[in-house]
Motif scaffolding. Structure first.
Motif, mmCIF file in Angstrom:
data_model
loop_
_atom_site.group_PDB
_atom_site.id
_atom_site.type_symbol
_atom_site.label_atom_id
_atom_site.label_comp_id
_atom_site.label_asym_id
_atom_site.label_seq_id
_atom_site.Cartn_x
_atom_site.Cartn_y
_atom_site.Cartn_z
ATOM 1 N N TYR B 554 47.661 154.442 61.646
ATOM 2 C CA TYR B 554 48.697 154.068 60.342
ATOM 3 C C TYR B 554 50.102 154.409 60.424
ATOM 4 O O TYR B 554 50.572 155.363 60.655
ATOM 5 N N ILE B 555 50.838 153.076 60.235
ATOM 6 C CA ILE B 555 52.165 153.298 59.806
ATOM 7 C C ILE B 555 52.710 153.416 58.517
ATOM 8 O O ILE B 555 52.249 152.772 57.783
ATOM 9 N N ASP B 556 53.401 154.503 58.208
ATOM 10 C CA ASP B 556 53.725 154.766 56.785
ATOM 11 C C ASP B 556 54.752 153.400 56.249
ATOM 12 O O ASP B 556 55.844 153.230 57.101
ATOM 13 N N PRO B 557 54.293 152.747 55.553
ATOM 14 C CA PRO B 557 55.088 151.567 55.033
ATOM 15 C C PRO B 557 56.257 151.883 54.349
ATOM 16 O O PRO B 557 57.254 150.986 54.274
ATOM 17 N N VAL B 558 56.475 153.153 54.060
ATOM 18 C CA VAL B 558 57.814 153.296 53.444
ATOM 19 C C VAL B 558 58.957 153.668 54.433
ATOM 20 O O VAL B 558 59.883 153.297 54.284
ATOM 21 N N ASN B 559 58.407 154.763 55.235
ATOM 22 C CA ASN B 559 59.615 155.197 56.264
ATOM 23 C C ASN B 559 59.230 154.455 57.494
ATOM 24 O O ASN B 559 60.236 154.700 58.700
ATOM 25 N N GLY B 560 58.078 153.538 57.669
ATOM 26 C CA GLY B 560 57.990 153.188 59.089
ATOM 27 C C GLY B 560 57.505 153.937 60.223
ATOM 28 O O GLY B 560 57.456 153.739 61.434
ATOM 29 N N GLU B 561 57.243 155.138 60.040
ATOM 30 C CA GLU B 561 57.091 156.196 60.811
ATOM 31 C C GLU B 561 55.538 156.306 61.145
ATOM 32 O O GLU B 561 54.457 155.859 60.272
ATOM 33 N N GLY B 562 55.044 156.555 62.285
ATOM 34 C CA GLY B 562 53.704 156.708 62.648
ATOM 35 C C GLY B 562 53.139 157.881 62.165
ATOM 36 O O GLY B 562 53.762 158.986 61.882
ATOM 37 N N THR B 563 51.910 158.063 61.771
ATOM 38 C CA THR B 563 51.336 159.104 61.001
ATOM 39 C C THR B 563 50.133 159.271 62.041
ATOM 40 O O THR B 563 49.516 158.799 63.055
ATOM 41 N N ASP B 564 49.545 160.579 61.660
ATOM 42 C CA ASP B 564 48.206 161.073 62.141
ATOM 43 C C ASP B 564 47.058 160.281 61.809
ATOM 44 O O ASP B 564 45.844 160.587 62.342
ATOM 45 N N ASP B 565 47.178 159.428 60.819
ATOM 46 C CA ASP B 565 46.053 158.597 60.233
ATOM 47 C C ASP B 565 45.613 157.568 61.079
ATOM 48 O O ASP B 565 46.334 156.612 61.299
ATOM 49 N N PHE B 566 44.483 157.303 61.370
ATOM 50 C CA PHE B 566 43.837 156.109 62.190
ATOM 51 C C PHE B 566 42.189 155.787 61.924
ATOM 52 O O PHE B 566 41.860 156.856 61.461
ATOM 53 N N ILE B 567 42.127 154.700 61.836
ATOM 54 C CA ILE B 567 40.749 154.347 61.898
ATOM 55 C C ILE B 567 40.335 153.494 63.147
ATOM 56 O O ILE B 567 40.855 153.001 63.700
ATOM 57 N N PRO B 568 38.868 153.773 63.597
ATOM 58 C CA PRO B 568 38.382 153.306 64.858
ATOM 59 C C PRO B 568 38.261 151.822 64.544
ATOM 60 O O PRO B 568 37.674 151.188 63.700
ATOM 61 N N GLY B 569 38.747 151.183 65.556
ATOM 62 C CA GLY B 569 38.388 149.518 65.554
ATOM 63 C C GLY B 569 37.264 149.213 66.346
ATOM 64 O O GLY B 569 36.433 148.276 65.954
ATOM 65 N N SER B 570 37.001 149.997 67.318
ATOM 66 C CA SER B 570 35.756 150.033 68.128
ATOM 67 C C SER B 570 35.136 151.295 68.803
ATOM 68 O O SER B 570 36.204 151.991 69.217
ATOM 69 N N VAL B 571 34.014 151.255 68.880
ATOM 70 C CA VAL B 571 33.431 152.333 69.831
ATOM 71 C C VAL B 571 32.314 152.005 70.645
ATOM 72 O O VAL B 571 31.481 151.153 70.066
#
Lengths: 375, 846
Positions: B554-571
């Protein structure tokens, strides 16, 4: 499961209640009485019911299976109701009849008794499964002529035009083998024509059939002491059935389960065909022969022979006369049955049985005739 | 009973879907499942199978040729060949040259072809030289002989891809084929001709009823009444044949005689039918069989009712209907598999139950108890984000930018959770290998140990995808041990990343949008959760195979920085799982959320930074208190207090985690609540958090205001960091899960099990279990339409499109249908068993 299936055959007999129902109907009609009057005319009502089960009681084979099974391989019930007008030697009667003959392997009855009552089976025992059923009901009109052609000879002939109201004919064959005291395997095939499917619950459908039947009776007074009688019912008959529903099927044990008592319960696997077919059949002929001897005191002894297709037996009667009434004491040694008859000019009643407890009866003959002279 | 069984199966189905769904946090729909066969071949190739029996008598080693015809009946091409076996059976696959036209199956004799004599008493003189010890000069009833000529046919309208078609070849199918050829060939005209002859023979299905060797008692014992009668009818033909010079029945002459006039005008001579009837009865009598099918009665009635000496059978649209056969086969499969599977279900430790449980346990262990995996991820992370520069050792607050990496994790800051261990680096050909040894790491409050060897890209490489190779890794958590023999972590950035060992800021600025993890792993289960409590697994499972995860950052839409949040697209999991009881199963598991990439860009919900907790929670507060004359209450997410005053003679009642402490130091009684606080001092919570993290909302912090507990009030927490919520009821995940494995039941072919689940939102979903065996399959699918219900209805289908729907709650069965056409009705008999009545009059109970 299979026990339930077999029982259905017999249950139909019990459930349909054809012994009792016609009697009630007829009684109502008679008591209503005619409005017109003619001394030469009589209104007649007759009901004749004969039931016999060889291996176990009528009540048990009717689906309850509470009584133990002894030797024997047949059961039958023959019931008639006549209601009509007799004018001189001629008669016209409304008729309802129900005929059911069952032949079965004694093994089949024993297996049914044991499994219905969840009794322990003997491992390795083999059972023949066989039931042959010939059951029909019909109604129509019976035209008759009955007269003394000579002083010593009376001839009666009756011709019935009949319409089928119920039908169940066919057979079931197969075998069963005991796996354990609470478990057995079976397979059988069945081929049954019916109005209402007794085995596989096909929807009830009307059967359409018509035909005829011819009855004959003779009475010959040999001399002052001896007389002879012969009655042949359904001497000739033919019923033609159109598009009767039928089912042929093969069944096997299929999947087993065990009930809360640990006794096997089946989910049988059945494959078959349901269709319609046209065919004809004949009624089983009944023959009754009577030999009578008049004693010096005006009492009589008669010996009768009865033949009901798959059952024949003899009957001895001692008849006492009281003015216009006769009282007869009946003995049927082969069937361990006794009974009595009462006869007056307008009424006749017969009751023969082997047991006064209905639940334990194997034999029951009930006959009632009433004639009302008009005018 | 059937309801009970199906309900049991539904329970398993539901479990399987849950197994699939739990790995992906709800699973998803979208991935279409066409019910295709597991391991199926090229979908474009013709897969139709044609098979049956060739019976006059039983034809052995007969030549079978499938010929495609044009509408005029001319041969176009041979589309398949076969040879009959010792039972007269044949099977052939239509080849790729088949174009979809009418098919004629021709059975002819060759030098090795023999036929079982089914004529009583014999089939003439033996002239074929076959050994016959019984009566060397005569082809007796039941003996094989070589017929001088044999040419029998059967005709089929067409074949569809994937169909399994039963088509017998008998004298009667030959009659029907001749009749069909008397007019332009269409699928309808062929069906009509086959149906006419079926009706002529009392309703027996001439194409699909399987005649047997009527001379063989064993064959008769295993055959049903219709098979036997059809065999008798076939045998009756030879009896009508004229003898050839060898006194053998001239079969071709007999077939031609029967077929010729009927083919021309569609009428059959009643005397000829009477002869067939008589001869059939004669054969049946010879083998001690009586007709229980009613077929002979029907034929007899037709003979009796024949007008003008001929019979004009009218086609019955339901007799010989191929859909009936498909439905019958469907139920046969269902019964076979149903019986086997339900027996398996009722017998613990049987294959199906065991293998499903193994797969479920493996999926749980790998996807839910992921501490070991997190530890490996943390190791890779710390190397990528920190170790690559190698210089971010915290040596007394002095950051050293040199090429002398830290050798002990205690030198690092603890952002990545490591608190013991060493890390070393070696460089070869520009790339570096990092080794983490004897490390301990804290992951989400759980401790894991880690040994890890990874390769990182060369210094100064400019890469859009940064691939970190994991040479080996061993991670131990409380729940499992994960050993990686080979793997990789690939990071994708829309902007090329300059790898700079000496200045981490080069890639810190990069925006990693996708992370792909690919591992070859061996996972050994150690503990399991029982009612939420960890317990040592008594029968731990081992999994060896792949673990592939694609996740979107997840890219912070405010500052454009990457975050530790992510979701799996596939397993994806694929490998073998086993337990210490010797049970094992190979399986493939996939979870796919195709919309995941879009979801992380535009989450379903992201609360505005600066908003208050009250704003976001209907006016309630994280920390609030009320004060009245006789009562004071206070609560925050970590503690609560309640004081109340009742009577001067007793102490102030206190309800709090610290009641004992308060009572001990401040015994009463007091004259009022205020008197109590005057004695104890103004209220102060023991835990007074400065910041509070709320799931699915974010991190709230309190302002600098000083709370006044002498009157009712609250602390206004404001949102400092918002947590993105990727899915909710307004924006559900759309994806699917799939699980495949093979089963081997005794007496049945190896079966592929394909379990799929899909969701379209939080309240609706679809799950399916497909059993595939040979070229057949059964598919069970359940749909969930309402919240609070597991499954509303349950569809059972197969490759022929036969559909049976079961209402889950009421256990109601639909009719059996194909393409919306009702082929059979289903009813429950009073005894609880199921009766299926087909449109052709046949029925089955099971």
């Amino acid at each position: 499961m299979v026990a339930l299936r077999f029982s259905n055959y017999f249950y139909q007999l019990h459930r349909k209640g054809r012994i009792i129902r016609p009697f009630l109907c007829g009684l109502l009609l008679v008591t209503a009485g005619p409005a017109s009057a003619d001394k030469n005319q009589r209104l007649g009502f007759e009901i004749h019911s004969f039931s016999y089960s060889e291996a176990t009681s009528i009540h048990s084979i009717g689906g309850h299976w509470e009584d133990d099974v002894s030797s024997g391989d047949k059961a039958l019930t023959v019931d008639r109701l006549y209601l009509g007008l007799l004018h001189g030697p001629f008669s016209i009667q409304y008729v309802q009849r129900y005929d059911a003959y069952y032949d079965y392997a004694n093994d089949t009855a024993r297996l049914l008794y044991q499994t219905e009552n969840k009794l322990p089976l003997k491992q390795g025992d083999q059972y023949d499964l066989y039931i042959s059923e010939d059951e029909s009901a019909s109604k129509g009109f019976r035209f008759g002529y009955s007269d003394w052609l000579r002083d010593d000879f009376k001839l009666s002939v009756y011709f019935s035009l009949l319409e089928l109201t119920d039908l169940e004919q066919g057979e079931l064959k197969g075998s069963a083998s005991v796996v354990d005291s609470n478990d057995y395997d079976f397979s059988f095939y069945s081929d049954v024509v019916y109005e209402e499917d007794p085995l596989y619950e096909r929807g009830k459908e009307n059967v359409y059939g018509r035909g005829y039947s011819f009855d004959l009776a003779m009475h010959y007074l040999v001399n002052q002491n001896w007389d002879l009688g012969l009655q042949v019912l359904d001497l000739f008959s033919k019923m033609k059935v159109d598009d009767a529903p039928f089912t042929t099927a093969e069944a096997s044990s299929g999947t087993k389960r065990f009930d809360e008592d640990g006794y096997v319960v089946f989910d049988p696997v059945v494959t078959g065909f349901e269709g319609y077919k046209s065919y004809s059949f004949e009624y089983n002929t009944q023959t009754h022969v009577v030999v009578g001897y008049r004693l010096k005191n005006s009492d009589s002894i008669t010996l009768q022979h009865h033949d009901y297709y798959n059952l024949d037996f003899q009957e001895i009667n001692y008849i006492q006369r009281f003015d216009e009434m006769e009282l007869a004491w009946n003995l049927i040694p082969e069937l361990n049955a006794i009974g009595f008859s009462i006869r007056t000019p307008s009424l006749k009643f017969i009751l023969n049985t082997d047991n006064l407890d209905y639940d334990e009866m194997k034999y029951l003959q009930l006959s009632f005739q009433y004639y009302l002279t008009l005018g | 009973m059937m309801y009970y069984k199906l309900n049991q199966f539904l329970l398993v189905l539901s479990t399987l879907i849950i197994v699939s769904a739990c790995g992906g946090g709800g699973g998803g729909g979208g991935r279409s499942d066409d019910g295709g066969l597991v391991g199926g071949s090229d979908p474009g190739a013709m897969q139709a199978q044609v098979g049956g029996n060739a019976v006059k008598g039983i034809v052995i080693k007969g030549n079978v040729t499938a010929i495609e015809l044009d509408s005029a009946g001319n041969n176009l091409r041979v589309v398949g060949t076969a040879t009959t076996d010792s039972d007269g059976g044949y099977n052939l696959t239509l080849d790729s040259s088949y174009q979809g036209g009418p098919i004629e199956i021709v059975v002819s004799n060759g030098p090795e072809t023999t036929m079982v004599c089914d004529v009583v008493p014999d089939c003439g003189d033996r002239t074929d030289g076959l050994t016959d010890s019984n009566d060397p000069l005569v082809n007796n009833f039941g003996e094989e002989y070589k017929p001088a000529n044999l040419f029998m046919t059967a005709m089929l309208g067409d074949a569809q891809n994937g169909e399994t078609i039963a088509i017998q070849v008998t004298p009667y199918t030959h009659m029907a084929a001749r009749r069909a050829k008397s007019a332009p060939l269409t699928s309808a005209s062929i069906d009509s001709a086959n149906s006419e002859v079926s009706v002529l023979l009392g309703g027996i299905d001439i194409l699909r009823t399987s005649p047997v060797d009527i001379t063989n008692p064993a064959s008769l014992q295993n055959a049903n009444a219709f098979d036997i009668i059809y065999s008798g009818l076939a045998a009756a033909i030879a009896k009508q044949a004229l003898p050839d010079p060898n006194n053998q029945p001239d079969l071709n002459q007999a077939l031609d005689h029967l077929s010729r006039s009927y083919a021309l005008n569609g009428e059959f001579d009643s005397i000829a039918l009477q002869l067939i009837l008589d001869n059939t009865i004669s054969v049946l009598k010879a083998v001690g069989v009586t007709d229980t099918s009613g077929i002979l009665d029907s034929i007899r009635a037709a003979v009796i009712n024949a007008e003008g000496g001929s019979i004009d059978p009218q086609p019955n649209p339901n007799v010989g209907d191929s859909d009936v056969q498909k439905t019958r086969l469907f139920l046969s499969d269902l019964r076979t598999w149903g019986t086997v599977i339900f027996q398996e279900l009722e017998s613990p430790m049987q294959a199906f139950d065991t293998q499903v449980e193994l797969v479920q346990t493996a999926a749980d262990a790998i996807l839910n108890d992921d501490i070991a995996l997190e530890a490996i991820s943390a190791g890779v992370d710390v190397i990528v984000e920190t170790g690559l520069s190698g210089m971010q050792c915290d040596r007394g607050n002095a950051i050293a930018f040199d090429d002398s990496p830290c050798t002990d994790f205690i030198d690092y800051d603890t952002n990545h959770g490591f608190f013991t261990g060493t890390v070393t680096r070696s460089t070869s050909n520009g790339s570096s290998t990092y080794t983490i040894s004897n490390a301990s790491v804290n992951v989400a409050g759980k401790v894991a140990t880690l040994d890890l060897v990874v390769n990182v890209p060369a210094n100064e490489a400019l890469l859009s995808t940064v691939a970190v190779a994991i040479e080996s890794a061993t991670a131990d958590s409380e729940f499992d041990r994960m050993v990686v023999s080979n793997g990789s972590v690939t990071l994708t950035s829309p902007n090329p990343v300059l790898i700079n060992y000496f200045d981490q800021r080069e890639y810190e600025d990069a925006r990693i949008t996708m992370t792909v993890l690919a591992l070859d792993v061996v996972i050994t289960q150690k503990k399991i959760l029982v009612n939420g409590i960890p317990q040592v697994a008594t029968n731990p499972i081992n999994y060896a195979g792949k673990l592939d995860v694609t996740a979107f950052n997840y890219i912070d839409p405010v500052n454009g920085e990457g975050t530790d949040d992510f979701i799996p697209g596939s397993v994806a999991l694929g490998g073998a799982v086993s337990n210490n009881l010797g049970d094992s199963v190979s399986f493939d598991f996939t979870l796919s959320i195709p919309t995941a990439a879009a979801d992380v860009v535009n989450p379903a919900r992201l609360l505005p930074v600066g908003s208050t907790y009250a704003d976001n929670n209907g006016g309630s507060h994280l920390s609030a208190w009320t004060k009245s004359v006789d009562e004071f209450t206070y609560s925050n997410p970590e503690e609560y207090y309640s004081y109340w005053f009742n009577n001067e003679s007793v102490n102030v009642s206190v309800n709090s985690p610290y009641t004992g402490y308060l009572e001990l130091f401040h015994p009463g009684p007091y004259a009022s609540l205020d008197a109590y606080f005057n004695e104890t001092g103004p209220f102060r919570p023991l835990v007074d958090p400065f910041e509070i993290s709320i799931d699915e909302q974010g991190l709230y912090t309190r302002g600098s205001s000083v709370p006044d507990y002498s009157q009712s009030g609250f602390i206004p927490f404001t949102l400092d960091e918002a947590y993105p919520v990727f899915y909710d009821s307004t924006k559900p995940p759309i994806g699917s899960v799939g699980l495949q494995f093979s089963l081997q039941f005794a007496g049945l072919p190896e079966t592929g099990v394909n379990i799929t689940g899909s969701t379209t939102d939080f309240e609706q979903g679809l799950g399916a279990v497909t059993l595939s065996f040979g070229n057949r399959m059964i598919r069970f699918s359940g749909s969930k339409n309402n919240a609070g219900q597991d499954i509303d209805s349950f569809d059972i289908t197969n490759q022929d499109g036969v559909v049976l729907t079961v209402g889950f709650d009421k256990g109601e069965f639909s009719d059996l249908s194909i393409n919306g056409r009702v082929i059979a009705t289903v009813e429950e008999l009073s005894s609880g068993v199921m009766k299926v009545s087909y449109i052709d009059g046949s029925f089955e109970i099971f």
